[in-house]
Design a protein around this motif. Structure first.
Motif, PDB file in Angstrom:
ATOM      1  N   VAL A 252     -43.674  -9.094  13.224  1.00  0.00           N
ATOM      2  CA  VAL A 252     -42.835  -9.932  11.701  1.00  0.00           C
ATOM      3  C   VAL A 252     -44.054 -11.280  11.896  1.00  0.00           C
ATOM      4  O   VAL A 252     -43.434 -12.048  12.737  1.00  0.00           O
ATOM      5  N   VAL A 253     -44.567 -11.433  11.537  1.00  0.00           N
ATOM      6  CA  VAL A 253     -44.194 -12.822  10.654  1.00  0.00           C
ATOM      7  C   VAL A 253     -43.801 -13.368   9.676  1.00  0.00           C
ATOM      8  O   VAL A 253     -43.852 -12.740   8.533  1.00  0.00           O
ATOM      9  N   PHE A 254     -43.796 -14.571  10.028  1.00  0.00           N
ATOM     10  CA  PHE A 254     -42.615 -14.815   9.077  1.00  0.00           C
ATOM     11  C   PHE A 254     -42.662 -15.785   7.245  1.00  0.00           C
ATOM     12  O   PHE A 254     -43.800 -16.967   7.994  1.00  0.00           O
ATOM     13  N   ASP A 255     -42.723 -15.392   7.016  1.00  0.00           N
ATOM     14  CA  ASP A 255     -43.443 -15.317   5.104  1.00  0.00           C
ATOM     15  C   ASP A 255     -42.532 -16.021   4.690  1.00  0.00           C
ATOM     16  O   ASP A 255     -41.616 -16.133   3.877  1.00  0.00           O
ATOM     17  N   LYS A 256     -42.561 -17.768   4.758  1.00  0.00           N
ATOM     18  CA  LYS A 256     -41.669 -18.992   4.159  1.00  0.00           C
ATOM     19  C   LYS A 256     -41.546 -18.271   2.486  1.00  0.00           C
ATOM     20  O   LYS A 256     -40.459 -18.840   2.241  1.00  0.00           O
ATOM     21  N   ASP A 257     -42.684 -18.081   2.156  1.00  0.00           N
ATOM     22  CA  ASP A 257     -42.214 -17.843   1.126  1.00  0.00           C
ATOM     23  C   ASP A 257     -41.613 -17.287  -0.137  1.00  0.00           C
ATOM     24  O   ASP A 257     -40.643 -16.798  -1.145  1.00  0.00           O
ATOM     25  N   LYS A 258     -41.659 -16.048   0.379  1.00  0.00           N
ATOM     26  CA  LYS A 258     -40.793 -15.033   0.226  1.00  0.00           C
ATOM     27  C   LYS A 258     -39.344 -15.405   0.812  1.00  0.00           C
ATOM     28  O   LYS A 258     -38.637 -14.631  -0.231  1.00  0.00           O
ATOM     29  N   PHE A 259     -38.961 -15.446   2.122  1.00  0.00           N
ATOM     30  CA  PHE A 259     -37.992 -15.717   2.414  1.00  0.00           C
ATOM     31  C   PHE A 259     -37.614 -16.701   1.268  1.00  0.00           C
ATOM     32  O   PHE A 259     -36.247 -16.642   1.089  1.00  0.00           O
ATOM     33  N   ARG A 260     -38.413 -17.943   0.225  1.00  0.00           N
ATOM     34  CA  ARG A 260     -37.262 -18.440  -0.388  1.00  0.00           C
ATOM     35  C   ARG A 260     -37.583 -17.946  -1.850  1.00  0.00           C
ATOM     36  O   ARG A 260     -36.466 -18.485  -1.996  1.00  0.00           O
TER      37      ARG A 260
END
Length: 135
Positions: free
Chosen positions: A5-13
């Motif tokens: 899994v590549v961390f998607d900061k925008d999706k997390f936010r």
């Protein structure tokens, strides 16, 4: 990279807008999360969609714990009781297992714990092969 899994900061936010942390902090929380949940092709969580959800919950859990520390709250556990006059608070974990205690400090950790229950149970496989005789 395949199988991670590549961390998607925008999706997390988007999913956790109340957790307002900068990119560097989120990257460190994600690194910590991958130390708790294997994010390699060898992970017991094979579905990348499911693994992303679980890693997001861990990041949210870690971020919430950090936010509490940043606000001066160093208490560990859940509030068992509280009073107002002369301020009194007691913390407890309720009915939990030792492994569960750290996770149930936040709603995100508690959800992670519940969703990963199937990965913490033993697997018993019945085979038709005869057991070898030890002599």
């Amino acid at each position: 990279m395949d199988g991670v899994v590549v961390f998607d900061k925008d999706k997390f936010r988007q999913l956790y807008p109340k957790l307002d942390f900068n990119d560097a902090q989120l990257d460190m929380f994600f690194l910590e999360a991958t130390m708790l949940l294997n994010n390699t092709p060898c992970s017991c969580v094979k579905s990348l969609v499911e693994r992303e959800l679980l890693l997001f919950l861990l990041v949210a859990h870690l971020a919430t714990l950090q936010a509490r520390l940043d606000s001066g709250n160093e208490a560990v556990g859940r509030v068992g009781s509280a009073s107002e006059g002369s301020v009194s608070v007691s913390m407890d974990y309720g009915q939990t297992t030792p492994g569960e205690k750290w996770y149930v400090q936040t709603p995100y950790g508690a959800k992670y714990w519940q969703l990963t229950a199937r990965y913490r149970s033993a697997l018993y496989v019945v085979t038709n092969y005869p057991m070898p005789v030890r002599r």
